[in-house]
Design a protein around this motif. Sequence first.
Motif, PDB file in Angstrom:
ATOM      1  N   GLN A 114      24.732  11.312  35.795  1.00 14.34           N
ATOM      2  CA  GLN A 114      24.120  11.155  37.110  1.00 14.34           C
ATOM      3  C   GLN A 114      25.184  10.967  38.184  1.00 14.34           C
ATOM      4  O   GLN A 114      26.293  10.481  37.896  1.00 14.34           O
ATOM      5  CB  GLN A 114      23.172   9.968  37.117  1.00 14.34           C
ATOM      6  CG  GLN A 114      21.890  10.201  36.319  1.00 14.34           C
ATOM      7  CD  GLN A 114      20.884   9.077  36.524  1.00 14.34           C
ATOM      8  OE1 GLN A 114      21.262   7.933  36.767  1.00 14.34           O
ATOM      9  NE2 GLN A 114      19.600   9.409  36.401  1.00 14.34           N
ATOM     10  N   ALA A 115      24.848  11.335  39.388  1.00 16.41           N
ATOM     11  CA  ALA A 115      25.760  11.126  40.512  1.00 16.41           C
ATOM     12  C   ALA A 115      26.172   9.657  40.581  1.00 16.41           C
ATOM     13  O   ALA A 115      25.351   8.753  40.393  1.00 16.41           O
ATOM     14  CB  ALA A 115      25.100  11.555  41.817  1.00 16.41           C
ATOM     15  N   SER A 121      32.943   8.191  40.160  1.00 14.73           N
ATOM     16  CA  SER A 121      32.166   8.486  41.378  1.00 14.73           C
ATOM     17  C   SER A 121      31.815   9.969  41.446  1.00 14.73           C
ATOM     18  O   SER A 121      32.010  10.633  42.477  1.00 14.73           O
ATOM     19  CB  SER A 121      32.960   8.076  42.625  1.00 14.73           C
ATOM     20  OG  SER A 121      33.290   6.713  42.582  1.00 14.73           O
ATOM     21  N   LYS A 149      30.047  13.543  41.760  1.00 16.21           N
ATOM     22  CA  LYS A 149      29.110  14.092  42.722  1.00 16.21           C
ATOM     23  C   LYS A 149      28.526  15.392  42.166  1.00 16.21           C
ATOM     24  O   LYS A 149      29.163  16.040  41.331  1.00 16.21           O
ATOM     25  CB  LYS A 149      29.831  14.411  44.029  1.00 16.21           C
ATOM     26  CG  LYS A 149      30.626  13.259  44.597  1.00 16.21           C
ATOM     27  CD  LYS A 149      31.446  13.716  45.784  1.00 16.21           C
ATOM     28  CE  LYS A 149      32.320  12.601  46.316  1.00 16.21           C
ATOM     29  NZ  LYS A 149      33.146  13.042  47.476  1.00 16.21           N
ATOM     30  N   PRO A 150      27.362  15.780  42.639  1.00 16.06           N
ATOM     31  CA  PRO A 150      26.796  17.060  42.162  1.00 16.06           C
ATOM     32  C   PRO A 150      27.751  18.232  42.345  1.00 16.06           C
ATOM     33  O   PRO A 150      27.766  19.150  41.516  1.00 16.06           O
ATOM     34  CB  PRO A 150      25.528  17.207  43.005  1.00 16.06           C
ATOM     35  CG  PRO A 150      25.115  15.800  43.285  1.00 16.06           C
ATOM     36  CD  PRO A 150      26.409  15.041  43.481  1.00 16.06           C
ATOM     37  N   ASP A 171      30.757  18.298  41.790  1.00 11.96           N
ATOM     38  CA  ASP A 171      31.766  18.305  40.716  1.00 11.96           C
ATOM     39  C   ASP A 171      31.290  19.103  39.504  1.00 11.96           C
ATOM     40  O   ASP A 171      32.040  19.291  38.544  1.00 11.96           O
ATOM     41  CB  ASP A 171      32.092  16.879  40.273  1.00 11.96           C
ATOM     42  CG  ASP A 171      32.800  16.076  41.349  1.00 11.96           C
ATOM     43  OD1 ASP A 171      32.445  14.883  41.518  1.00 11.96           O
ATOM     44  OD2 ASP A 171      33.703  16.630  42.007  1.00 11.96           O
ATOM     45  N   THR A 172      30.051  19.563  39.535  1.00 10.58           N
ATOM     46  CA  THR A 172      29.519  20.356  38.434  1.00 10.58           C
ATOM     47  C   THR A 172      30.315  21.638  38.267  1.00 10.58           C
ATOM     48  O   THR A 172      30.476  22.414  39.221  1.00 10.58           O
ATOM     49  CB  THR A 172      28.034  20.681  38.677  1.00 10.58           C
ATOM     50  OG1 THR A 172      27.286  19.468  38.660  1.00 10.58           O
ATOM     51  CG2 THR A 172      27.501  21.620  37.613  1.00 10.58           C
ATOM     52  N   VAL A 210      26.644  17.257  36.925  1.00 12.13           N
ATOM     53  CA  VAL A 210      26.332  16.018  37.629  1.00 12.13           C
ATOM     54  C   VAL A 210      24.997  16.200  38.335  1.00 12.13           C
ATOM     55  O   VAL A 210      24.859  17.067  39.205  1.00 12.13           O
ATOM     56  CB  VAL A 210      27.431  15.650  38.633  1.00 12.13           C
ATOM     57  CG1 VAL A 210      27.120  14.297  39.278  1.00 12.13           C
ATOM     58  CG2 VAL A 210      28.796  15.634  37.955  1.00 12.13           C
ATOM     59  N   SER A 211      24.027  15.394  37.965  1.00 12.27           N
ATOM     60  CA  SER A 211      22.696  15.493  38.562  1.00 12.27           C
ATOM     61  C   SER A 211      22.575  14.544  39.747  1.00 12.27           C
ATOM     62  O   SER A 211      23.184  13.470  39.770  1.00 12.27           O
ATOM     63  CB  SER A 211      21.638  15.173  37.528  1.00 12.27           C
ATOM     64  OG  SER A 211      21.780  13.835  37.085  1.00 12.27           O
ATOM     65  N   SER A 212      21.770  14.951  40.715  1.00 11.10           N
ATOM     66  CA  SER A 212      21.609  14.133  41.922  1.00 11.10           C
ATOM     67  C   SER A 212      20.469  13.141  41.766  1.00 11.10           C
ATOM     68  O   SER A 212      19.707  13.183  40.816  1.00 11.10           O
ATOM     69  CB  SER A 212      21.345  15.046  43.119  1.00 11.10           C
ATOM     70  OG  SER A 212      20.218  15.855  42.868  1.00 11.10           O
TER      71      SER A 212
END
Length: 124
Positions: A13-14, A85, A87-88, A90-91, A122-124
């Motif tokens: 997760q984010a 930390s 972030k989406p 970064d996917t 990375v999911s939001s």
Amino acid sequence: QVLLVESGGGLVQAGGSLRLSCAASGRTFSGYTMAWFRQAPGKEREFLAAISWSAGDTFYADSVKGRFTISRDNAKNTVYLQMNSLKPEDTAVYYCAGRNRVVYSLRRTDYDYWGQGTQVTVSS
């Protein structure tokens, strides 16, 4: 024959963290520079961080400075990328790379060896 094998990717997760590992084999890596890149769908492969195998000097792209940390364990012949930390954006697929030079490079074409990549989502 140099072999680089990444592991540690997954779904997070984010705001979460992951640690990627790159197990290197096939020779001694003194004098090498190891790096992490990533590639998101439809984008160019992007330099993230590099470390000199012998001295441990590090360099980071601005996009990840302060959030990602590259390190190595000489005894285990392994390079790590600690990612915090997240972030989406970064996917991506994350790749380990190596070059037989002390000096790092930001260009993917300057690296001689590559792992197969590990997916980070990375999911939001």
